[in-house]
Scaffold this active site. Structure first.
Site, PDB file in Angstrom:
ATOM      1  N   LEU A 111      66.236  65.263   6.674  1.00 43.48           N
ATOM      2  CA  LEU A 111      64.742  65.713   6.531  1.00 43.48           C
ATOM      3  C   LEU A 111      64.947  66.656   5.396  1.00 43.48           C
ATOM      4  CD1 LEU A 111      61.811  65.622   7.266  1.00 43.48           C
ATOM      5  CD2 LEU A 111      62.214  67.737   8.599  1.00 43.48           C
ATOM      6  N   ASP A 112      64.065  66.658   4.232  1.00 48.69           N
ATOM      7  CA  ASP A 112      63.930  67.231   2.885  1.00 48.69           C
ATOM      8  C   ASP A 112      65.404  67.668   2.528  1.00 48.69           C
ATOM      9  OD1 ASP A 112      61.159  67.411   3.675  1.00 48.69           O
ATOM     10  OD2 ASP A 112      61.457  69.083   4.785  1.00 48.69           O
ATOM     11  N   ALA A 113      66.245  66.771   2.763  1.00 46.62           N
ATOM     12  CA  ALA A 113      67.707  67.200   1.959  1.00 46.62           C
ATOM     13  C   ALA A 113      68.072  66.115   1.046  1.00 46.62           C
ATOM     14  CB  ALA A 113      68.600  67.376   3.072  1.00 46.62           C
TER      15      ALA A 113
END
Lengths: 282, 282, 282, 282
Positions: free
Chosen positions: C225-227
């Site tokens: 996530l969001d990486a």
């Protein structure tokens, strides 16, 4: 009830104390106060917001303020009742990015205005007015019909009781009569970081000059072209690798954001104009 | 051995292929290549860095390049051996921030140059030259002595075999003779986002105009004041709350950073000048 | 005919020379070439654009390239015919600013795509799809129906032969299956300058932390996530005077601009992903 | 005589009016007033500057203020006489850019402080202290001598009556005892846009993550590493073409500017700390 009060006058001792005392006596609670002194010019500026638990008479408040504070200090001043919805007229030509940006913000409830109409010297953007169900008036402007076009514009503005005008890349120079009718109430977006590249084709001029930064400027319209009080500016970097077309594309994003910010500052009564400059309380 | 090659010429098909083939044949490994075409002007630009395992004859390389590639395509070109240390002359007047910034970078090994001297039309900054143990020459400039001052400046530049000049807030206009002697080799810092506010007192003019953004511009000096090819620009926001004094203080930080960046770009041979603009390979 | 070629492989000597020679032999004129070497990782990257006067066989070109260059150097590579219009699926939830921005650009011809549909887990933005006459699919997502929702999404994506997906503030975590089906082809906008404030409510977290700068990040979606690899970021200043509501309003302007820039970079084939990072040829 | 008064307390009606009335009665002319309410937290903040034509008794003023206003509203407050020169201790390790920047500003009269000494855990920067003729104390810090090093540091700070400390890239974690002795009086520069990349080697981490923007953060030091109240932040763009070494070089310019800005804000009494955040009156 919430009021926003804007003041400017010659700088003297005791103004803040007097005004806050006055507000306090009227039962107001000051929830915002910002002041500024232009020491070069010797002018004092203040913006304050005050909440009143019991609704007071606005006209009574104004009268007392006018006869007291305002007279004593020779103030230019304005009192605004919050949450009133001004009427915003939009002028466009062929570019759609600023119009789309304003209307999508309007549709999202971001701009507390009524938009009685969109006016254009071209037919091109009528489809957007239709998309957003806003009346679209096509008033062509040519060398020959300038005067009659102006008359039509003024009629429209009066009929709809427009409070202020946004030139969302309107590519015509407004008539002095129209400018006089809306002093400090016409917001333009110019596609350069003024005062650089005033006038026509600023992206071409910027490309020619080989600048490494381009910008956009929103200002109040005055009789001098692109020389009115600046409300908001922003810039973005460019390089030799960008063509004029790239400048224009990058600039579009600046223009729409800068114009919207200026409209929001105007709407929230955060601007004071003096000496062809602005004080922006943000 | 590592070479940096800078080329520009009329845009034609096959240049990249020809040059890279040539380098490859000479045993070079291209470790960097960037090219650009200005389609408006029809000009091709390229910068490449090439490593050679065996040291080749630089003069031989240049001769072959000149008679082959360069002749065929009508190139303007330059070949630089990396890690040579050019001689950088610094001119200052009374402001010290750019000088301090350059010298502290120099002392940290950030700038691969020799600094044979600092030249000034004032005595004020001699103490900094002393701090950093660099010779300081005081050559006053007045209306009357302009010519003799210029002669002294040129003598100094020749004696120390200066390669390029940095005007670190030198507040005098250079003589055409000096400018001609160092074409595209004099880097100035101007304290505005050019072309806005060229000439004297730009911060005062910016304050007067009520801009919301101020800037600094580093450019190569040409005969036209503040109109030479721009190398680097940067800006910072200001508001009505800033006085002229604040503009100047904020601007100082821009000026020193922008000037240092331009000096570093020049030093690393990342600039090409054409049509009074720059291509910056970064 | 114009081709864009993207290459990355282990860094070796002679790649640029070999590839440009190959293109030249095929009758191509290289109109753009940019290369980069990540020296830490020892990886070579190149993007080039080549024009061919006579239309060549694309499949023939690819086959020869695959068996020659690509095999020799162990390249990851891609060849794109310019002016093909990929199909872009848009996912949204309740916020409209990114959607409006994408669609107004689409309507202006700024994005060379087809938009077969807008998909949402809510009904809220159907009116915008209607305004722009694009099909709107409402696929609610709950804890219970996650799997069937995913199936519906994948069906839709396949039926319309979607090439890449834009999450225009889509507030659901995508299933691994969907992410696997579109590797480096799902572009998300996250409302913080990642890696700061990943996950939910970044503006609240930024306000809590008292930062002076907020940002937005567009990245390719991966299982973390969001990486995923960052394509584009931008920031704006905030101060103590801004409330969370102000952060959100200022952030909206960042989000839509940053997302659009990322979409345009992806569309123009200017991105290469490696080691969870991007090379952006701009 | 000019006073700066900083106040914060629970938000209540009438504070501005009361305080301005009080100042006015004492014969003060308010030349600056800015206030802020954190509505989430219900806290009121105010900074005002007042000029008094006749010199008043500062202790008398403070006593009356303490027993009146301050008691009534439960204020945290501070009154500062302008133009007092605080004593600023500088801690450094091996990097010289922040030190050079502070000292060149100091030498130019830009920072109204005394600098009684520079303290370092290394000998490396002694030459700069010598250049600027400021005492340099070398207190090595190792795992073993931590306690005695701390004692020496505290002795030095007391002996010279240091008012506040600037960590100009001091690469050691301060002891809790030292931090407790200087609450909200130790200014650090961290080389990332916090909260991203707290701790060691932020440029390496930023490079690894592939961010497109790097930053620097100046904050008051608290017991939690890199988690104190943020005073100032700034950022700059990076791309895939920048190596870690480039990140570090670009970052250096940010660090020194951001640290200097924070020092100037602290010096001019424009900061209030609450809830691990800052209010910056600028």
């Amino acid at each position: 009830m919430k009021l926003a009060i804007l003041i400017h006058c010659s700088d003297k001792s005791g103004i803040i104390s007097s005004v806050t005392h006055f507000i306090h006596q009227k039962g107001g609670n000051i929830v915002y106060l910002d002041q500024h002194v232009d020491k070069e010019a010797g002018i004092f500026f203040m913006r304050l917001e005050s909440e009143f638990e019991n609704n007071i008479s606005l006209s009574g408040f104004k009268e007392e303020f006018a006869n007291g504070m305002a007279k004593k200090y020779g103030m230019h001043w304005d009192v605004h009742l919050e949450d009133t919805k001004p009427k915003m007229g939009i002028f466009v030509s062929k570019y759609n990015h600023c119009l789309y940006d304003l209307l999508s913000r309007f549709n999202s409830g971001e701009l507390l205005v009524d938009i009685p109409f969109i006016l254009s010297n071209h037919q091109n953007l009528k489809y957007i007015a239709d998309q957003f169900q806003i009346p679209y008036y096509h008033i062509p402007v040519t060398k020959e019909n300038k005067e009659s076009a102006e008359t039509k514009q003024l009629d429209l503005l009066r009929r709809y009781e427009v409070d202020f005008i946004v030139l969302a890349r309107y590519m015509q120079i407004l008539s002095p009569k129209l400018i006089d009718a809306y002093p400090q109430k016409i917001i333009n977006i110019h596609h350069s970081f003024l005062p650089a590249f005033a006038g026509a084709k600023p992206y071409h001029a910027a490309f020619e000059r080989g600048v490494k930064i381009i910008g956009a400027t929103s200002h109040y319209v005055t009789a001098d072209l692109d020389a009115g009080p600046i409300v908001e500016q922003d810039v973005t970097t460019v390089s030799h690798s960008h063509s004029i077309k790239d400048f224009i594309a990058k600039g579009r994003d600046l223009e729409k954001i800068v114009l919207s910010r200026a409209v929001k500052l105007h709407l929230s009564r955060k601007t004071i104009v003096y000496n062809n400059k602005t004080v922006i309380f943000s």
